[in-house]
Design an enzyme around this catalytic site. Sequence first.
Site, mmCIF file in Angstrom:
data_model
loop_
_atom_site.group_PDB
_atom_site.id
_atom_site.type_symbol
_atom_site.label_atom_id
_atom_site.label_comp_id
_atom_site.label_asym_id
_atom_site.label_seq_id
_atom_site.Cartn_x
_atom_site.Cartn_y
_atom_site.Cartn_z
ATOM 1 N N ASP A 1 37.171 -23.301 -31.736
ATOM 2 C CA ASP A 1 37.038 -24.106 -30.516
ATOM 3 C C ASP A 1 35.560 -24.124 -30.144
ATOM 4 O OD1 ASP A 1 37.713 -25.436 -28.024
ATOM 5 O OD2 ASP A 1 37.467 -23.519 -27.013
ATOM 6 N N SER A 2 35.194 -24.983 -29.203
ATOM 7 C CA SER A 2 33.819 -25.004 -28.729
ATOM 8 C C SER A 2 33.470 -23.729 -27.958
ATOM 9 C CB SER A 2 33.620 -26.217 -27.824
ATOM 10 O OG SER A 2 34.580 -26.189 -26.783
ATOM 11 N N CYS B 1 43.318 -30.634 -23.059
ATOM 12 C CA CYS B 1 42.146 -29.794 -23.265
ATOM 13 C C CYS B 1 42.644 -28.356 -23.266
ATOM 14 C CB CYS B 1 41.134 -30.026 -22.142
ATOM 15 S SG CYS B 1 39.744 -28.877 -22.156
ATOM 16 N N CYS C 1 40.759 -27.227 -30.165
ATOM 17 C CA CYS C 1 39.918 -27.975 -29.233
ATOM 18 C C CYS C 1 40.327 -29.434 -29.362
ATOM 19 C CB CYS C 1 38.449 -27.786 -29.620
ATOM 20 S SG CYS C 1 37.292 -28.819 -28.713
ATOM 21 N N GLU D 1 35.742 -21.970 -16.390
ATOM 22 C CA GLU D 1 34.884 -20.932 -16.967
ATOM 23 C C GLU D 1 34.257 -20.053 -15.878
ATOM 24 O OE1 GLU D 1 32.697 -21.310 -20.362
ATOM 25 O OE2 GLU D 1 34.457 -22.116 -21.350
ATOM 26 N N HIS E 1 41.331 -25.724 -22.365
ATOM 27 C CA HIS E 1 41.001 -24.932 -21.177
ATOM 28 C C HIS E 1 42.076 -25.076 -20.084
ATOM 29 C CE1 HIS E 1 36.897 -24.476 -22.659
ATOM 30 N NE2 HIS E 1 36.629 -23.698 -21.634
HETATM 31 N N1 DGL Z 1 38.247 -26.828 -25.241
HETATM 32 C C1 DGL Z 1 37.677 -28.156 -25.313
HETATM 33 C C2 DGL Z 1 38.785 -29.189 -25.535
HETATM 34 O O1 DGL Z 1 39.954 -28.838 -25.737
HETATM 35 C C3 DGL Z 1 36.914 -28.503 -24.062
HETATM 36 C C4 DGL Z 1 35.665 -27.733 -23.865
HETATM 37 C C5 DGL Z 1 34.432 -28.505 -24.259
HETATM 38 O O2 DGL Z 1 34.112 -29.533 -23.663
HETATM 39 O O3 DGL Z 1 33.764 -28.037 -25.194
HETATM 40 O O4 DGL Z 1 38.509 -30.371 -25.550
#
Ligand code: DGL
Length: 263
Positions: free
Chosen positions: A18-19, A185, A81, A155, A187
């Site tokens: 993931d990012s 997403c 992600c 975050e 998150h």
């Molecule tokens: N976790 C990323 C997603 O599912 C979002 C976080 C980011 O923008 O890097 O798109």
Amino acid sequence: LSSAKRSKSAERAIGVFDSGVGGLTVVRALRKLLPQEEIVYLGDLARLPYGDKSAETVRRYALDCFHFLERQDVKMVVIACNTATAWAIDLLQAHSELPIVGVVQPAVDATLKAAPSKVGVIATRGTINSGVFQQKLHPLPLQAIPCPLFVSLIEEGLTDHQATELMIRHYLGSLDQVDTLLLGCTHYPLLAPTISRLMGPSIRLIDPATSCAETVAAELQKTDLLANGTGQVDLHFTDRPPHLERLVEAFLGEQVSFKLATL
Ligand code: DGL
């Protein structure tokens, strides 16, 4: 394959990237569903967020993450992600024979299974702009809303804060007659309780983490790659911000040590 070789290949880890820390919601769901699987996780915190970057950049970053996991000799790669899945899953699949599971298709399947009359999709700007959910859910009536500030609020640990409630009302206030909301997403599962509280119990939330973990389990079963191990988790991050311990605990639900990765 002989059974010894097959089990050796099944005992390899699942690679997840993931990012940043959002993909840990997928790791958490995987650990619950498949406690005997070893997991190698890469969070590209040094280059977070992916959600506001161009498609070309996200593809380049995703390929770097993928190569890192390939070097760990994983048996499967999970793109935890939505933004990276939206822009790069085709590229990664064309690049490698490894089984690759993203977070988009499982969430789409879970949404369709719920037989909604109208769907809301919330995600990063990049994911919404990619049009991937709009295409895959067509011809269902759909409202797609980018929510670029959610990742920062989550975050910062502000999931219950009134600033976050304000932003939920701001972004989701225009949802009209939606009965199912796809959290596009990784998150966003952390915001699910607050969204439910504000939007009311009649809106069904589709969690990208649980639907992805179910797809991974089905895929491993189908390819005879289910492991019978100790469920060790190896976390790697490309940067180590001071509050990383707190984030790992919030997203994973447990404290696990981590290493610094160079891509
Ligand atoms: N976790 C990323 C997603 O599912 C979002 C976080 C980011 O923008 O890097 O798109």
